[in-house]
Design a protein around this motif. Structure first.
Motif, PDB file in Angstrom:
ATOM      1  N   CYS A   1       0.836  -1.208   0.000  1.00  0.00           N
ATOM      2  CA  CYS A   1       0.000   0.000   0.000  1.00  0.00           C
ATOM      3  C   CYS A   1       0.866   1.253   0.000  1.00  0.00           C
ATOM      4  N   ILE A   2       1.952   1.247   0.748  1.00  0.00           N
ATOM      5  CA  ILE A   2       2.861   2.392   0.743  1.00  0.00           C
ATOM      6  C   ILE A   2       3.452   2.567  -0.646  1.00  0.00           C
ATOM      7  N   GLU A   3       3.898   1.481  -1.245  1.00  0.00           N
ATOM      8  CA  GLU A   3       4.481   1.542  -2.591  1.00  0.00           C
ATOM      9  C   GLU A   3       3.465   2.034  -3.617  1.00  0.00           C
ATOM     10  N   LEU A   4       2.234   1.605  -3.480  1.00  0.00           N
ATOM     11  CA  LEU A   4       1.204   1.948  -4.451  1.00  0.00           C
ATOM     12  C   LEU A   4       0.648   3.357  -4.253  1.00  0.00           C
ATOM     13  N   PHE A   5       0.353   3.722  -3.002  1.00  0.00           N
ATOM     14  CA  PHE A   5      -0.366   4.972  -2.752  1.00  0.00           C
ATOM     15  C   PHE A   5       0.511   6.145  -2.326  1.00  0.00           C
ATOM     16  N   GLU A   6       1.707   5.879  -1.841  1.00  0.00           N
ATOM     17  CA  GLU A   6       2.548   6.975  -1.368  1.00  0.00           C
ATOM     18  C   GLU A   6       3.643   7.350  -2.359  1.00  0.00           C
ATOM     19  N   LYS A   7       3.664   6.714  -3.485  1.00  0.00           N
ATOM     20  CA  LYS A   7       4.566   7.091  -4.577  1.00  0.00           C
ATOM     21  C   LYS A   7       3.763   7.924  -5.562  1.00  0.00           C
ATOM     22  N   ASP A   8       4.431   8.536  -6.501  1.00  0.00           N
ATOM     23  CA  ASP A   8       3.732   9.387  -7.464  1.00  0.00           C
ATOM     24  C   ASP A   8       3.173   8.535  -8.599  1.00  0.00           C
ATOM     25  N   ARG A   9       2.137   7.752  -8.258  1.00  0.00           N
ATOM     26  CA  ARG A   9       1.485   6.886  -9.246  1.00  0.00           C
ATOM     27  C   ARG A   9       0.018   7.261  -9.311  1.00  0.00           C
ATOM     28  N   GLN A  10      -0.557   7.180 -10.470  1.00  0.00           N
ATOM     29  CA  GLN A  10      -1.978   7.487 -10.655  1.00  0.00           C
ATOM     30  C   GLN A  10      -2.709   6.238 -11.159  1.00  0.00           C
ATOM     31  N   LEU A  11      -2.514   5.119 -10.465  1.00  0.00           N
ATOM     32  CA  LEU A  11      -3.079   3.848 -10.911  1.00  0.00           C
ATOM     33  C   LEU A  11      -4.418   3.526 -10.255  1.00  0.00           C
ATOM     34  N   VAL A  12      -4.804   4.305  -9.261  1.00  0.00           N
ATOM     35  CA  VAL A  12      -6.089   4.120  -8.580  1.00  0.00           C
ATOM     36  C   VAL A  12      -6.733   5.496  -8.482  1.00  0.00           C
ATOM     37  N   THR A  13      -7.924   5.639  -9.071  1.00  0.00           N
ATOM     38  CA  THR A  13      -8.569   6.952  -9.102  1.00  0.00           C
ATOM     39  C   THR A  13      -9.885   6.989  -8.336  1.00  0.00           C
ATOM     40  N   MET A  14     -10.257   5.859  -7.717  1.00  0.00           N
ATOM     41  CA  MET A  14     -11.535   5.786  -7.016  1.00  0.00           C
ATOM     42  C   MET A  14     -11.317   5.274  -5.594  1.00  0.00           C
ATOM     43  N   PHE A  15     -11.992   5.915  -4.623  1.00  0.00           N
ATOM     44  CA  PHE A  15     -11.836   5.516  -3.223  1.00  0.00           C
ATOM     45  C   PHE A  15     -12.257   4.076  -2.983  1.00  0.00           C
ATOM     46  N   ASP A  16     -13.355   3.635  -3.621  1.00  0.00           N
ATOM     47  CA  ASP A  16     -13.799   2.261  -3.399  1.00  0.00           C
ATOM     48  C   ASP A  16     -12.783   1.257  -3.949  1.00  0.00           C
ATOM     49  N   HIS A  17     -12.087   1.616  -5.013  1.00  0.00           N
ATOM     50  CA  HIS A  17     -11.042   0.750  -5.552  1.00  0.00           C
ATOM     51  C   HIS A  17      -9.869   0.673  -4.576  1.00  0.00           C
ATOM     52  N   ALA A  18      -9.501   1.813  -3.993  1.00  0.00           N
ATOM     53  CA  ALA A  18      -8.418   1.828  -3.007  1.00  0.00           C
ATOM     54  C   ALA A  18      -8.782   0.977  -1.786  1.00  0.00           C
ATOM     55  N   ALA A  19     -10.024   1.098  -1.315  1.00  0.00           N
ATOM     56  CA  ALA A  19     -10.464   0.300  -0.162  1.00  0.00           C
ATOM     57  C   ALA A  19     -10.449  -1.186  -0.500  1.00  0.00           C
ATOM     58  N   TYR A  20     -10.929  -1.527  -1.695  1.00  0.00           N
ATOM     59  CA  TYR A  20     -10.912  -2.922  -2.149  1.00  0.00           C
ATOM     60  C   TYR A  20      -9.491  -3.474  -2.150  1.00  0.00           C
ATOM     61  N   LEU A  21      -8.539  -2.705  -2.693  1.00  0.00           N
ATOM     62  CA  LEU A  21      -7.162  -3.179  -2.750  1.00  0.00           C
ATOM     63  C   LEU A  21      -6.595  -3.392  -1.352  1.00  0.00           C
ATOM     64  N   GLY A  22      -6.898  -2.492  -0.436  1.00  0.00           N
ATOM     65  CA  GLY A  22      -6.441  -2.678   0.941  1.00  0.00           C
ATOM     66  C   GLY A  22      -6.993  -3.954   1.551  1.00  0.00           C
ATOM     67  N   ARG A  23      -8.290  -4.212   1.337  1.00  0.00           N
ATOM     68  CA  ARG A  23      -8.902  -5.449   1.855  1.00  0.00           C
ATOM     69  C   ARG A  23      -8.256  -6.676   1.233  1.00  0.00           C
ATOM     70  N   GLU A  24      -8.083  -6.640  -0.085  1.00  0.00           N
ATOM     71  CA  GLU A  24      -7.516  -7.809  -0.771  1.00  0.00           C
ATOM     72  C   GLU A  24      -6.070  -8.057  -0.351  1.00  0.00           C
ATOM     73  N   LEU A  25      -5.300  -7.007  -0.199  1.00  0.00           N
ATOM     74  CA  LEU A  25      -3.909  -7.189   0.219  1.00  0.00           C
ATOM     75  C   LEU A  25      -3.829  -7.755   1.634  1.00  0.00           C
ATOM     76  N   MET A  26      -4.731  -7.330   2.512  1.00  0.00           N
ATOM     77  CA  MET A  26      -4.760  -7.904   3.865  1.00  0.00           C
ATOM     78  C   MET A  26      -5.160  -9.385   3.819  1.00  0.00           C
ATOM     79  N   ARG A  27      -6.127  -9.724   2.967  1.00  0.00           N
ATOM     80  CA  ARG A  27      -6.508 -11.137   2.815  1.00  0.00           C
ATOM     81  C   ARG A  27      -5.342 -11.947   2.275  1.00  0.00           C
ATOM     82  N   ALA A  28      -4.632 -11.390   1.289  1.00  0.00           N
ATOM     83  CA  ALA A  28      -3.479 -12.093   0.713  1.00  0.00           C
ATOM     84  C   ALA A  28      -2.410 -12.321   1.782  1.00  0.00           C
TER      85      ALA A  28
END
Length: 124
Positions: free
Chosen positions: A84-111
């Motif tokens: 999540c730090i690598e994805l969201f705290e770097k200068d990347r624009q790969l996630v533009t929706m809050f629900d997508h960001a929340a989904y990724l956080g949930r999935e990464l925790m499950r993984a």
């Protein structure tokens, strides 16, 4: 509410309609031998029906089966927080929706949980 009821609720919620992120989607998987969580990002466009389509061909991207496209970014990490730090705290624009960001956080925790427990991870 017990574990069975929570699982049933999550399964029901997984069937809801979601708006897709025009910035693309991620395939997440784990490698138990290397003890890593992997994320691959694939760009997409959204057509008039709300379906993700290949930006090169305009063809709908299948939701089941093997992905034959090449990702534009591949990340690996040891924990959900690291990714999540690598994805969201770097200068990347790969996630533009809050629900997508929340989904990724949930999935990464499950993984990470599956990696820790030595059980199979299947992305929701």
């Amino acid at each position: 509410m017990g574990k069975a009821e929570r699982t049933a609720l999550d399964n029901k919620l997984s069937q809801r309609f979601i708006h897709l992120d025009p910035a693309g989607y991620f395939i997440i998987y784990i490698d138990p031998e290397q003890q890593l969580i992997w994320m691959k990002h694939y760009p997409n466009d959204i057509n008039e029906k709300g379906l993700a389509v290949d930006p090169d061909t305009g063809e709908p991207i299948p939701t089941k089966g093997k992905v034959t496209r090449e990702p534009d970014l591949v990340l690996s990490g040891r924990t959900a927080k690291e990714l999540c730090i690598e994805l969201f705290e770097k200068d990347r624009q790969l996630v533009t929706m809050f629900d997508h960001a929340a989904y990724l956080g949930r999935e990464l925790m499950r993984a990470q949980f599956c990696l820790d427990e030595g059980i199979e991870y299947i992305q929701d």
